[in-house]
Design a protein around this motif. Structure first.
Motif, PDB file in Angstrom:
ATOM      1  N   VAL A   1       1.003  -1.419  -0.056  1.00 32.21           N
ATOM      2  CA  VAL A   1       0.053  -0.119   0.128  1.00 32.21           C
ATOM      3  C   VAL A   1       1.581   1.020  -0.021  1.00 32.21           C
ATOM      4  N   ALA A   2       2.472   1.080   0.828  1.00 33.45           N
ATOM      5  CA  ALA A   2       2.745   1.753   0.980  1.00 33.45           C
ATOM      6  C   ALA A   2       3.447   2.779  -0.265  1.00 33.45           C
ATOM      7  N   GLY A   3       4.055   1.504  -1.161  1.00 37.80           N
ATOM      8  CA  GLY A   3       4.562   2.131  -2.405  1.00 37.80           C
ATOM      9  C   GLY A   3       3.424   1.916  -3.473  1.00 37.80           C
ATOM     10  N   VAL A   4       2.277   1.622  -3.406  1.00 40.33           N
ATOM     11  CA  VAL A   4       0.993   2.545  -4.651  1.00 40.33           C
ATOM     12  C   VAL A   4       1.330   4.031  -3.711  1.00 40.33           C
ATOM     13  N   PHE A   5       1.115   4.268  -2.846  1.00 41.30           N
ATOM     14  CA  PHE A   5       0.542   5.673  -2.591  1.00 41.30           C
ATOM     15  C   PHE A   5       2.036   6.337  -2.906  1.00 41.30           C
ATOM     16  N   VAL A   6       3.557   6.115  -3.181  1.00 37.92           N
ATOM     17  CA  VAL A   6       4.405   6.937  -3.341  1.00 37.92           C
ATOM     18  C   VAL A   6       5.462   7.019  -4.673  1.00 37.92           C
ATOM     19  N   ASN A   7       4.006   5.755  -5.451  1.00 37.28           N
ATOM     20  CA  ASN A   7       4.051   6.148  -6.633  1.00 37.28           C
ATOM     21  C   ASN A   7       3.035   6.982  -6.760  1.00 37.28           C
ATOM     22  N   ARG A   8       2.112   7.113  -6.981  1.00 35.35           N
ATOM     23  CA  ARG A   8       1.206   8.219  -6.990  1.00 35.35           C
ATOM     24  C   ARG A   8       1.896   9.522  -6.860  1.00 35.35           C
ATOM     25  N   LEU A   9       2.427   9.451  -5.931  1.00 39.21           N
ATOM     26  CA  LEU A   9       3.374  11.154  -5.311  1.00 39.21           C
ATOM     27  C   LEU A   9       3.787  11.174  -6.624  1.00 39.21           C
ATOM     28  N   GLU A  10       4.875   9.858  -6.392  1.00 44.18           N
ATOM     29  CA  GLU A  10       6.588  10.295  -7.768  1.00 44.18           C
ATOM     30  C   GLU A  10       6.009  11.298  -8.913  1.00 44.18           C
ATOM     31  N   GLN A  11       4.116  10.589  -9.582  1.00 44.52           N
ATOM     32  CA  GLN A  11       3.614  10.719 -10.737  1.00 44.52           C
ATOM     33  C   GLN A  11       2.839  11.048 -10.395  1.00 44.52           C
ATOM     34  N   GLY A  12       2.493  12.278  -9.976  1.00 41.79           N
ATOM     35  CA  GLY A  12       1.755  13.189  -9.336  1.00 41.79           C
ATOM     36  C   GLY A  12       0.765  13.290  -9.626  1.00 41.79           C
ATOM     37  N   ILE A  13      -0.379  11.791  -9.249  1.00 40.94           N
ATOM     38  CA  ILE A  13      -1.748  11.262  -9.620  1.00 40.94           C
ATOM     39  C   ILE A  13      -1.973  11.524  -7.940  1.00 40.94           C
ATOM     40  N   ARG A  14      -3.260  12.211  -7.366  1.00 43.50           N
ATOM     41  CA  ARG A  14      -3.652  12.498  -6.750  1.00 43.50           C
ATOM     42  C   ARG A  14      -3.609  11.002  -5.732  1.00 43.50           C
ATOM     43  N   LEU A  15      -4.309  10.993  -4.244  1.00 43.79           N
ATOM     44  CA  LEU A  15      -4.072  10.083  -3.915  1.00 43.79           C
ATOM     45  C   LEU A  15      -5.264   9.423  -3.597  1.00 43.79           C
ATOM     46  N   GLN A  16      -5.831   9.798  -3.582  1.00 43.04           N
ATOM     47  CA  GLN A  16      -7.584   9.882  -3.885  1.00 43.04           C
ATOM     48  C   GLN A  16      -7.487   8.552  -3.086  1.00 43.04           C
ATOM     49  N   THR A  17      -7.689   8.772  -1.386  1.00 37.95           N
ATOM     50  CA  THR A  17      -8.517   7.785  -1.020  1.00 37.95           C
ATOM     51  C   THR A  17      -9.335   8.231   0.333  1.00 37.95           C
ATOM     52  N   ASP A  18     -10.398   7.505   0.644  1.00 35.17           N
ATOM     53  CA  ASP A  18     -11.165   7.791   1.093  1.00 35.17           C
ATOM     54  C   ASP A  18     -11.108   8.332   2.266  1.00 35.17           C
ATOM     55  N   PRO A  19     -10.220   7.177   3.431  1.00 39.35           N
ATOM     56  CA  PRO A  19      -9.995   7.801   5.311  1.00 39.35           C
ATOM     57  C   PRO A  19      -9.973   9.416   5.228  1.00 39.35           C
ATOM     58  N   THR A  20      -9.235   9.920   4.228  1.00 38.14           N
ATOM     59  CA  THR A  20      -8.998  11.254   4.014  1.00 38.14           C
ATOM     60  C   THR A  20     -10.425  11.859   3.878  1.00 38.14           C
ATOM     61  N   ILE A  21     -10.759  11.478   3.210  1.00 38.23           N
ATOM     62  CA  ILE A  21     -12.179  12.080   3.726  1.00 38.23           C
ATOM     63  C   ILE A  21     -12.929  12.452   4.574  1.00 38.23           C
ATOM     64  N   ILE A  22     -13.538  11.264   5.422  1.00 38.33           N
ATOM     65  CA  ILE A  22     -13.692  10.462   6.002  1.00 38.33           C
ATOM     66  C   ILE A  22     -12.702  11.182   7.320  1.00 38.33           C
ATOM     67  N   TYR A  23     -11.986  11.774   7.227  1.00 40.61           N
ATOM     68  CA  TYR A  23     -11.451  12.611   8.735  1.00 40.61           C
ATOM     69  C   TYR A  23     -12.144  13.327   8.416  1.00 40.61           C
ATOM     70  N   GLY A  24     -12.011  14.651   7.441  1.00 41.67           N
ATOM     71  CA  GLY A  24     -11.965  15.751   6.491  1.00 41.67           C
ATOM     72  C   GLY A  24     -13.967  16.232   7.392  1.00 41.67           C
ATOM     73  N   GLU A  25     -14.856  15.874   6.873  1.00 41.76           N
ATOM     74  CA  GLU A  25     -16.273  15.121   7.491  1.00 41.76           C
ATOM     75  C   GLU A  25     -16.413  14.700   8.328  1.00 41.76           C
ATOM     76  N   SER A  26     -15.602  13.653   9.417  1.00 41.50           N
ATOM     77  CA  SER A  26     -15.498  14.084  10.577  1.00 41.50           C
ATOM     78  C   SER A  26     -15.350  14.750  11.732  1.00 41.50           C
ATOM     79  N   GLU A  27     -14.601  16.038  11.086  1.00 41.85           N
ATOM     80  CA  GLU A  27     -14.064  16.706  11.874  1.00 41.85           C
ATOM     81  C   GLU A  27     -12.839  16.134  12.996  1.00 41.85           C
ATOM     82  N   GLY A  28     -12.591  15.286  12.417  1.00 39.87           N
ATOM     83  CA  GLY A  28     -10.984  14.507  13.049  1.00 39.87           C
ATOM     84  C   GLY A  28     -11.897  13.107  14.047  1.00 39.87           C
TER      85      GLY A  28
END
Length: 388
Positions: free
Chosen positions: A270-297
């Protein structure tokens, strides 16, 4: 006459010496012979207790036969000043010599009762009171209750009776600071003195042994120190050429990895996928980040993510809309997730989706990923049908 008196006195002296030697020998035998306890027992050496107090308490508990011989033996073996306060398990039939060795060796305390408080995701917790039976070490549950449930009488009786209990606070990986602090606030044995929450991601998940009456802020300070040490060590041993500017970015990435998978064997993938996305300028598009913002932490929504939330530009953690990493961690990652973030697997994968087994199906191309997503949708539909 004087010779007669001298001879009698000498004889009496010899008899006295023999009797004294016999008494010493008898005392030595008493000191090393098996003690009177028919069963193993727990014994507490209180902080500051004197040798005399300990000897009397041991005799009262039926563990030794003579506090006088115990004290003399301790002085003779030069261990009278080596008492170590704590709780000890004394085996059945232990001699005074063996008992003295146990309570002066400075070994780890062995408590009969253990209260383990596990923090849950809803900002609460569950207490499990266990008794360790002396002798074999078997443990039995005496009470299990949530922080929002009435406290059982068995537990209350032990507390009010001053029975020694070791308390442990278990903080699982992947919880937010809000969840951790509010979970601790539900523990009746802790003192809530927290006014401001620590920064997200800075608390190390682990099991923490505490004393009754410990302030929550003290535990948080220990957690922050532990997480700092883990992060510093991991960052020092990081792979070269990571698309991360500093240790804080590694912590942010680790928190996302922690929330995306609970399968230890695939964290580095999973770490390798996210690192590849960061290196290639692809957005991470991960649901847990959405949840964190919507749930106010607070870390949970209690429902699925809505389309409007995926498109919510006011959510700064929305990795479907922002480039790169979100502004803060979204949880408190454990050591394994942190190490995966700085030592990702070398892979060509760009995508992953749940595979129905608790893990994920990984893909290099969008076409392959779409097939994996379709398979997951079928699994979701089947599960929904079975629930209905």
């Amino acid at each position: 006459m004087w010779k007669h008196i001298a001879a009698n006195a000498f004889s009496l002296l010899i008899v006295a010496l023999i009797a004294f030697a016999g008494a010493i020998a008898w005392g030595q035998r008493q000191f090393i012979e098996p003690g009177p306890a028919a069963e193993a027992a727990y014994f507490e050496v209180a902080r500051g207790a004197s040798l005399a107090e300990v000897g009397d308490n041991l005799a009262a508990a039926g563990i030794i036969s003579s506090p006088v011989i115990f004290r003399l033996g301790a002085r003779y073996t030069e261990r009278a000043d080596e008492l170590r306060f704590g709780n000890y398990e004394i085996p059945a039939g232990a001699s005074m010599q063996e008992v003295l060795e146990i309570i002066t060796s400075g070994g780890q305390s062995t408590f009969r009762y253990t209260a383990t408080y596990v923090i849950r995701g809803q900002g609460n917790g569950e207490m499990r009171l266990r008794e360790r039976l002396p002798g074999g070490g078997e443990q039995i549950d005496l009470a299990v209750f949530g922080s929002d449930e009435p406290v059982p009488e068995d537990y209350t009786a032990l507390v009010e009776g001053g029975t020694p209990i070791v308390y442990r606070v278990v903080v699982p990986e992947g919880m937010t600071v809000w969840q951790i602090v509010n979970g601790m606030r539900g523990a009746e044995f802790l003192v809530d003195d927290v006014e401001d929450l620590p920064q997200e991601g800075t608390l190390a998940p682990d099991t923490y042994e505490v004393a009754r009456g410990t302030a929550i802020s003290e535990i948080l300070a220990d957690m922050i120190e532990a997480q700092t040490d883990i992060l510093v060590a991991a960052w020092a041993g990081r792979d070269e050429d990571l698309p991360l500017e500093n240790a804080r970015e590694a912590l942010i990435l680790a928190s996302i990895i922690e929330k995306e998978t609970g399968v230890s064997s695939e964290r580095d993938q999973v770490a390798g996928v996210f690192v590849n996305r960061l290196e290639q300028g692809i957005r991470l598009q991960t649901d847990p980040t959405i949840i964190y913002g919507e749930s106010e932490g607070q870390g949970f929504l209690g429902r699925g993510i809505r389309a409007s939330e995926l498109a919510n530009a006011d959510n700064p953690w929305n990795t479907y809309l922002i480039d790169g990493l979100p502004p803060t961690p979204i949880a408190n990652p454990g050591r394994a997730a942190i190490e995966a973030a700085v030592n990702p697997a070398e892979t060509e994968y760009i995508y992953f989706v749940a595979d129905g087994t608790g893990g994920h199906a990984f893909a290099v191309t969008l076409e392959e990923h779409n097939r994996n997503v379709a398979a997951w949708r079928v699994i979701e539909a089947d599960r929904a049908a079975q629930e209905n």
